[in-house]
Design an enzyme around this catalytic site. Sequence first.
Site, PDB file in Angstrom:
ATOM      1  N   ASP A   7     -25.836 -22.174 -93.499  1.00 37.18           N
ATOM      2  CA  ASP A   7     -27.007 -21.458 -94.049  1.00 37.18           C
ATOM      3  C   ASP A   7     -26.830 -19.969 -93.808  1.00 37.18           C
ATOM      4  OD1 ASP A   7     -29.544 -21.075 -95.260  1.00 37.18           O
ATOM      5  OD2 ASP A   7     -30.491 -20.943 -93.312  1.00 37.18           O
ATOM      6  N   TYR A  39     -30.154 -13.865 -97.780  1.00 38.08           N
ATOM      7  CA  TYR A  39     -29.331 -13.902 -98.991  1.00 38.08           C
ATOM      8  C   TYR A  39     -30.199 -13.725-100.242  1.00 38.08           C
ATOM      9  CZ  TYR A  39     -25.021 -15.825 -96.823  1.00 38.08           C
ATOM     10  OH  TYR A  39     -23.862 -16.030 -96.114  1.00 38.08           O
ATOM     11  N   CYS A  70     -28.691 -24.327 -97.806  1.00 41.41           N
ATOM     12  CA  CYS A  70     -29.242 -23.045 -98.247  1.00 41.41           C
ATOM     13  C   CYS A  70     -29.405 -23.138 -99.757  1.00 41.41           C
ATOM     14  CB  CYS A  70     -28.269 -21.927 -97.888  1.00 41.41           C
ATOM     15  SG  CYS A  70     -28.786 -20.310 -98.472  1.00 41.41           S
ATOM     16  N   THR A  72     -30.422 -20.833-101.747  1.00 41.45           N
ATOM     17  CA  THR A  72     -29.980 -19.611-102.416  1.00 41.45           C
ATOM     18  C   THR A  72     -28.484 -19.699-102.699  1.00 41.45           C
ATOM     19  OG1 THR A  72     -31.710 -18.491-101.197  1.00 41.45           O
ATOM     20  CG2 THR A  72     -30.059 -17.103-102.244  1.00 41.45           C
ATOM     21  N   CYS A 194     -36.580 -23.539-100.083  1.00 43.48           N
ATOM     22  CA  CYS A 194     -35.762 -22.712 -99.184  1.00 43.48           C
ATOM     23  C   CYS A 194     -35.815 -23.408 -97.841  1.00 43.48           C
ATOM     24  CB  CYS A 194     -36.362 -21.310 -99.082  1.00 43.48           C
ATOM     25  SG  CYS A 194     -35.653 -20.331 -97.728  1.00 43.48           S
ATOM     26  N   THR A 195     -34.650 -23.580 -97.220  1.00 38.92           N
ATOM     27  CA  THR A 195     -34.632 -24.385 -95.990  1.00 38.92           C
ATOM     28  C   THR A 195     -35.304 -23.678 -94.808  1.00 38.92           C
ATOM     29  OG1 THR A 195     -32.375 -23.589 -95.579  1.00 38.92           O
ATOM     30  CG2 THR A 195     -32.616 -25.749 -96.634  1.00 38.92           C
ATOM     31  N   HIS A 196     -35.593 -22.391 -94.956  1.00 43.18           N
ATOM     32  CA  HIS A 196     -36.384 -21.720 -93.910  1.00 43.18           C
ATOM     33  C   HIS A 196     -37.855 -22.178 -93.946  1.00 43.18           C
ATOM     34  CE1 HIS A 196     -33.021 -18.901 -93.572  1.00 43.18           C
ATOM     35  NE2 HIS A 196     -33.618 -18.289 -92.564  1.00 43.18           N
TER      36      HIS A 196
HETATM   37  N1  DGL Z   1     -32.436 -20.893 -96.166  1.00 36.65           N
HETATM   38  C1  DGL Z   1     -31.990 -20.179 -97.332  1.00 36.65           C
HETATM   39  C2  DGL Z   1     -32.428 -20.931 -98.566  1.00 36.65           C
HETATM   40  O1  DGL Z   1     -32.614 -22.136 -98.487  1.00 36.65           O
HETATM   41  C3  DGL Z   1     -32.360 -18.815 -97.131  1.00 36.65           C
HETATM   42  C4  DGL Z   1     -32.304 -17.776 -97.953  1.00 36.65           C
HETATM   43  C5  DGL Z   1     -32.120 -16.378 -97.585  1.00 36.65           C
HETATM   44  O2  DGL Z   1     -31.300 -16.060 -96.733  1.00 36.65           O
HETATM   45  O3  DGL Z   1     -32.781 -15.568 -98.238  1.00 36.65           O
HETATM   46  O4  DGL Z   1     -32.576 -20.395 -99.634  1.00 36.65           O
END
Ligand code: DGL
Length: 270
Positions: A7, A39, A70, A72, A194-196
């Site tokens: 990620d 990202y 991730c 993104t 988004c995994t966050h």
């Molecule tokens: N966890 C990422 C996702 O699922 C994060 C994105 C980022 O870094 O902006 O999109």
Amino acid sequence: MAVGVFDSGLGGLTVHRAVSKRLPEVAFCYYGDNAHAPYGVRDAEDIFNLTCRGVERLWDEGCDLVILACNTASAAALKRMQERWIPKDKRVLGVFVPLIEALTERQWGDNSPPREVAVKHVALFATPATVASRAFQRELAYRAIGVDVEAQPCGGVVDAIEAGDEILAEALVKSHVEALKRRMPHPEAAILGCTHYPLMQDTFQQALGAEVKVYSQANLVAESLADYLARRPEFLGSGTVSKYLTTGDPASVSVHATQFLRQPIRFEAA
Ligand code: DGL
């Protein structure tokens, strides 16, 4: 027997937690590119280059199969990686498809034509880069018809989480949900794309209301990985050690990871 989890930062830990629980006999090596997160505001070329670098680092750890935890990177880089970059003896899998299959009530590998599904109004919360890619809508259109998707680019949420600022992350989530509800007042389902965002799942659920079904990826990806490895055990790599690697400062990344996951996690330099 090791699998890599990639990620841009802390978000993939939500997927890492679920896959480690589902497959306790497998070692998982995590790579967080915290030095370059978020990202979601980068261009596709940049995301492709950073993602390839992280995946190569995981290959070096003996992880022949890497999950891009991730969205993104899955949206902006995975197709290009699969078409012209990944060698035959390696695999890189994204996180969209298991989620879309759950939303459209499909079994793995069901390639029948798109059909009507129960949910008609879906809210999508994702990073600006994922929303701009329209990758979710594309994957959905292969499988379902008549689904109205309203997408909200959630600027700032990943930055706040990476900075360990839960109060700001909460305020931003609430305002993004309000903004979406102005355009789609009654979504039946919401996708945390988004995994966050599962780190803020309670805030999303409260702001959306109890009647909205919130889909997040971790458990769906874990089931789909277990299924994949049962069919393709040759992609269990030679690595044996579970570890957490970061391109950021290991001490501060460990503190923020422990804070959000509510369990002790120790990162080392990638
Ligand atoms: N966890 C990422 C996702 O699922 C994060 C994105 C980022 O870094 O902006 O999109």
